[in-house]
Scaffold this motif. Structure first.
Motif, PDB file in Angstrom:
ATOM      1  N   GLY A   1      75.325  10.327  57.644  1.00 23.42           N
ATOM      2  CA  GLY A   1      73.599  11.160  57.757  1.00 23.42           C
ATOM      3  C   GLY A   1      73.564  11.962  57.664  1.00 23.42           C
ATOM      4  N   PHE A   2      72.594  12.945  57.318  1.00 22.62           N
ATOM      5  CA  PHE A   2      71.964  14.267  56.778  1.00 22.62           C
ATOM      6  C   PHE A   2      71.637  15.131  57.545  1.00 22.62           C
ATOM      7  N   LEU A   3      72.696  15.535  58.247  1.00 22.05           N
ATOM      8  CA  LEU A   3      72.378  16.857  59.186  1.00 22.05           C
ATOM      9  C   LEU A   3      71.222  17.743  58.930  1.00 22.05           C
TER      10      LEU A   3
ATOM     11  N   SER B   1      91.285   2.558  55.830  1.00 19.95           N
ATOM     12  CA  SER B   1      91.569   4.156  56.248  1.00 19.95           C
ATOM     13  C   SER B   1      89.756   4.116  56.577  1.00 19.95           C
ATOM     14  N   VAL B   2      89.526   5.281  57.031  1.00 28.52           N
ATOM     15  CA  VAL B   2      87.829   4.998  57.687  1.00 28.52           C
ATOM     16  C   VAL B   2      87.567   6.987  57.735  1.00 28.52           C
ATOM     17  N   SER B   3      87.066   7.121  56.794  1.00 29.49           N
ATOM     18  CA  SER B   3      86.644   8.448  57.052  1.00 29.49           C
ATOM     19  C   SER B   3      85.179   9.310  57.313  1.00 29.49           C
ATOM     20  N   ILE B   4      85.003   9.931  58.755  1.00 30.67           N
ATOM     21  CA  ILE B   4      83.275   9.636  59.358  1.00 30.67           C
ATOM     22  C   ILE B   4      83.158  11.259  58.753  1.00 30.67           C
ATOM     23  N   HIS B   5      82.539  11.350  58.344  1.00 33.77           N
ATOM     24  CA  HIS B   5      81.566  12.999  57.770  1.00 33.77           C
ATOM     25  C   HIS B   5      79.949  12.636  57.986  1.00 33.77           C
ATOM     26  N   GLN B   6      79.417  13.488  58.167  1.00 37.46           N
ATOM     27  CA  GLN B   6      78.054  14.013  57.713  1.00 37.46           C
ATOM     28  C   GLN B   6      77.785  14.552  56.823  1.00 37.46           C
ATOM     29  N   ASN B   7      76.484  14.482  56.078  1.00 38.62           N
ATOM     30  CA  ASN B   7      76.055  15.011  54.737  1.00 38.62           C
ATOM     31  C   ASN B   7      75.243  16.344  55.089  1.00 38.62           C
ATOM     32  N   ALA B   8      75.579  17.330  54.427  1.00 40.17           N
ATOM     33  CA  ALA B   8      74.293  17.907  54.647  1.00 40.17           C
ATOM     34  C   ALA B   8      73.206  18.512  53.295  1.00 40.17           C
ATOM     35  N   LEU B   9      72.442  18.734  53.167  1.00 45.95           N
ATOM     36  CA  LEU B   9      72.151  19.430  51.593  1.00 45.95           C
ATOM     37  C   LEU B   9      70.856  20.174  52.059  1.00 45.95           C
ATOM     38  N   GLY B  10      71.172  21.765  51.548  1.00 45.00           N
ATOM     39  CA  GLY B  10      70.329  22.980  52.423  1.00 45.00           C
ATOM     40  C   GLY B  10      69.360  22.662  51.693  1.00 45.00           C
TER      41      GLY B  10
ATOM     42  N   VAL C   1      66.276  14.096  52.152  1.00 47.24           N
ATOM     43  CA  VAL C   1      66.873  13.464  51.721  1.00 47.24           C
ATOM     44  C   VAL C   1      67.498  13.043  53.067  1.00 47.24           C
ATOM     45  N   CYS C   2      67.998  11.758  53.282  1.00 45.15           N
ATOM     46  CA  CYS C   2      68.198  11.208  54.358  1.00 45.15           C
ATOM     47  C   CYS C   2      69.090   9.319  54.015  1.00 45.15           C
ATOM     48  N   GLY C   3      69.849   9.163  54.595  1.00 50.74           N
ATOM     49  CA  GLY C   3      70.799   8.161  54.895  1.00 50.74           C
ATOM     50  C   GLY C   3      71.998   8.278  55.516  1.00 50.74           C
ATOM     51  N   ALA C   4      72.798   7.347  55.609  1.00 56.36           N
ATOM     52  CA  ALA C   4      73.905   6.901  55.884  1.00 56.36           C
ATOM     53  C   ALA C   4      74.377   6.564  54.317  1.00 56.36           C
ATOM     54  N   ARG C   5      75.585   7.109  53.673  1.00 50.84           N
ATOM     55  CA  ARG C   5      76.558   6.958  52.449  1.00 50.84           C
ATOM     56  C   ARG C   5      78.004   6.243  52.899  1.00 50.84           C
ATOM     57  N   VAL C   6      78.518   5.187  51.970  1.00 50.37           N
ATOM     58  CA  VAL C   6      79.421   5.332  51.821  1.00 50.37           C
ATOM     59  C   VAL C   6      80.074   5.083  49.994  1.00 50.37           C
ATOM     60  N   TYR C   7      81.613   6.075  50.664  1.00 51.19           N
ATOM     61  CA  TYR C   7      82.679   6.424  49.338  1.00 51.19           C
ATOM     62  C   TYR C   7      83.694   5.419  48.740  1.00 51.19           C
ATOM     63  N   SER C   8      84.328   5.182  47.823  1.00 47.25           N
ATOM     64  CA  SER C   8      84.708   4.935  47.252  1.00 47.25           C
ATOM     65  C   SER C   8      86.202   5.736  46.811  1.00 47.25           C
ATOM     66  N   TYR C   9      87.408   5.668  46.190  1.00 47.51           N
ATOM     67  CA  TYR C   9      87.314   6.629  45.104  1.00 47.51           C
ATOM     68  C   TYR C   9      87.002   5.967  43.776  1.00 47.51           C
ATOM     69  N   LYS C  10      87.373   4.469  43.679  1.00 45.13           N
ATOM     70  CA  LYS C  10      86.837   3.768  42.232  1.00 45.13           C
ATOM     71  C   LYS C  10      85.616   2.455  42.680  1.00 45.13           C
ATOM     72  N   THR C  11      85.407   2.149  41.167  1.00 42.40           N
ATOM     73  CA  THR C  11      84.675   0.671  41.854  1.00 42.40           C
ATOM     74  C   THR C  11      85.616  -1.022  41.632  1.00 42.40           C
ATOM     75  N   GLY C  12      85.909  -2.020  41.809  1.00 38.46           N
ATOM     76  CA  GLY C  12      86.467  -3.100  41.597  1.00 38.46           C
ATOM     77  C   GLY C  12      87.496  -2.770  41.717  1.00 38.46           C
TER      78      GLY C  12
END
Length: 164
Positions: free
Chosen positions: A129-131, A58-67, A72-83
């Motif tokens: 990335g960061f909008l 499952s791959v979910s696509i989103h964009q980040n933002a930080l007011g 701050v910039c750059g793509a990031r990838v998240y998972s639920y847990k390490t290992g």
């Protein structure tokens, strides 16, 4: 620019890459609309779909933002847990995104996010990335860059699938 427009543009391109390689693709939506009558019902529907034992990843696509910090910039990838297999999928995707973006964060972040917590299969969320960053906002609206990101995500996911 709206996040939904960028998300859908990249997700559609990603789906096209997967389909061109003969993968079955299921998208929870193809437009900017809810899948149920209200937000809670929409989230319940998505959660139920994610729990189906019919997907390889499952791959979910989103964009980040930080007011607070527009630098701050750059793509990031998240998972639920390490290992986990999800983290391995995330690492494979990051490896390919680094060929497209020099600002990608090279570690897989973890988070208690529904789209990475609920699926039975390995799952990641890609913040492309960061909008809130002016330069990245312009880049994320560029169809050629969206295509490059989608291809990188697809190539990384395929590398993961081929290794398992």
């Amino acid at each position: 620019v709206t996040e939904a427009d960028v998300n859908l543009a990249i997700a559609r391109k990603l789906a096209e890459y997967f389909a061109s390689k003969r993968y079955y693709v299921f998208m929870t939506r193809m437009g900017d609309y809810a899948c149920a009558a209200d937000k809670n019902a929409d989230m319940r529907w998505r959660k139920n779909v994610m729990k189906l034992d019919i997907f390889d990843i499952s791959v979910s696509i989103h964009q980040n933002a930080l007011g607070t910090d527009r630098g701050v910039c750059g793509a990031r990838v998240y998972s639920y847990k390490t290992g986990t297999e999800s983290e391995k999928l995330g690492k494979a995707v990051i490896e390919e995104i680094t060929k497209v973006s020099s600002t990608v964060k090279k570690s897989v972040y973890t988070g208690n996010l529904m789209v990475v917590r609920e699926p039975i299969c390995p799952s990641i969320l890609v913040e492309c990335g960061f909008l809130s960053n002016h330069d990245e906002e312009l880049l994320l609206q560029n169809a050629n860059y969206q295509q490059q990101l989608a291809k990188a995500i697809a190539d990384g996911a395929e590398n993961y699938l081929n290794s398992h």
